[in-house]
Write an enzyme that holds these catalytic residues in place. Sequence first.
Site, PDB file in Angstrom:
ATOM      1  N   LYS A  28     -54.091 -76.573  22.431  1.00 23.18           N
ATOM      2  CA  LYS A  28     -53.799 -77.729  21.349  1.00 23.18           C
ATOM      3  C   LYS A  28     -54.123 -79.165  22.027  1.00 23.18           C
ATOM      4  O   LYS A  28     -53.945 -79.416  22.931  1.00 23.18           O
ATOM      5  CB  LYS A  28     -52.379 -77.200  21.499  1.00 23.18           C
ATOM      6  N   TYR A  64     -46.750-109.573  33.056  1.00 27.72           N
ATOM      7  CA  TYR A  64     -45.402-110.164  32.443  1.00 27.72           C
ATOM      8  C   TYR A  64     -44.602-109.847  32.962  1.00 27.72           C
ATOM      9  O   TYR A  64     -44.499-108.804  33.803  1.00 27.72           O
ATOM     10  CB  TYR A  64     -45.943-109.297  30.707  1.00 27.72           C
TER      11      TYR A  64
HETATM   12  C1  LIG Z   1     -48.817 -74.563  25.470  1.00 27.66           C
HETATM   13  C2  LIG Z   1     -48.212 -73.284  25.265  1.00 27.66           C
HETATM   14  C3  LIG Z   1     -49.078 -72.334  25.920  1.00 27.66           C
HETATM   15  C4  LIG Z   1     -49.702 -73.042  27.747  1.00 27.66           C
HETATM   16  O1  LIG Z   1     -48.796 -73.533  28.274  1.00 27.66           O
HETATM   17  P1  LIG Z   1     -49.662 -74.479  29.625  1.00 27.66           P
HETATM   18  O2  LIG Z   1     -48.325 -74.681  30.823  1.00 27.66           O
HETATM   19  O3  LIG Z   1     -50.137 -75.345  29.481  1.00 27.66           O
HETATM   20  O4  LIG Z   1     -50.032 -73.044  30.073  1.00 27.66           O
HETATM   21  C5  LIG Z   1     -48.691 -71.211  26.283  1.00 27.66           C
HETATM   22  N1  LIG Z   1     -47.728 -70.666  25.058  1.00 27.66           N
HETATM   23  C6  LIG Z   1     -47.275 -71.200  24.003  1.00 27.66           C
HETATM   24  C7  LIG Z   1     -46.283 -70.706  23.002  1.00 27.66           C
HETATM   25  C8  LIG Z   1     -47.796 -72.729  24.335  1.00 27.66           C
HETATM   26  O5  LIG Z   1     -47.155 -73.933  23.147  1.00 27.66           O
END
Ligand SMILES: *Cc1c(COP(=O)(O)O)cnc(C)c1O
Length: 360
Positions: free
Chosen positions: A38, A256
């Site tokens: 994702k 800035y």
């Molecule tokens: C993003 C996500 C993961 C992965 O988590 P990490 O901490 O990056 O390993 C696992 N399960 C779900 C439901 C997620 O949304």
Amino acid sequence: MNYTSRLTQAVIDLDALVKNYQYIDNLASNSNTIAVLKGDAYGHDASKVAHALSSKVNLFAVAFIDEAIALRSNGINNTVLILEGPFKASDFKLALENNFSLMLHSDYQIKWLKSITPEFSGDIWLKVDTGMNRLGFQVEQIDNVMSQLSAQQRSNLVLCSHFSTADQIDCTQPDKQLAELKALVSKYNCKYSMANSAGILNWPASHGDHNRLGLALYGVSPSSDSPLSQPLIPVMTLQANIIALHTVKVGESVGYGDTWQAQRETQLATVAIGYADGYPRNAKSGTPVFIKGALAPLVGRVSMDMITIDTTDLKHITIGDTVELWGKNLSIDIIAQNSDTISYELLTRVSKRVPKVVAG
Ligand SMILES: *Cc1c(COP(=O)(O)O)cnc(C)c1O
């Protein structure tokens, strides 16, 4: 953007990615390790990451179906699990056509499921809320949800839950969450998935039929507590170049708001990266960068396209020198600490205008 004159880039080491995957997959040898892609593979370019892993990984996961469709458009044929499930009733049809597995977490999704003819025959995962209180059915609701599934839908079902504190090894909450999920798993005799990166590394008891590997795949540790025999290899190195050098006198300021004043005659290097690239604007003065084998501090505010570095203590600094903002020589965790955020956010916010270039 196809023409690149600016050298700012995120270098993606796909060999490191594959090594991290194999190493972590071996830590949980009785589980299937899902690669979570994702957020454009945590900012690493989901298409490149998926192609590097596609022959080694059974199952990819993304947050919503659009991200899975993008993988298909890029020629990825593995099954993809949609972690937030359908956003529309029509997502079920797309899921079936494209071999996506759907996580269902709410009653409205069950209603859509039941309204479909012929019956939805893709894989279903059920999200159970064991304490995160974000997504998922309450434990007491599961009987009712189960009764609405067909025998065929129940036969391949995976029960799933998510840890809220698996990065803290002295915490008791993960054991409690795991116990709640496992009680349901024995009751319904189905498969399960609990562990994210921190679960895989810190809570071996949580290794399920499927584990969901995100952050650690990209070579970033989910907690400083994780006892790793082989350190993970950072997959992304964010780098930019020095485009100007100035020397300022005591009392002069930079950037800035004049937030920093020189305490000594100071050599300042201006580097071509800023918050429009995803370098965090609230990185404090003193946040390190890595130049020619040494660390040097950020001084003054981060601008949209530039940052300034105090290079007084470094030797032979010249225009064009490469500066590493984070990566193999400088842990992204240090940048996260200096900008009040976490590595996840920094990785996913590297912006579109930074080319993702495969190393090697
Ligand atoms: C993003 C996500 C993961 C992965 O988590 P990490 O901490 O990056 O390993 C696992 N399960 C779900 C439901 C997620 O949304």
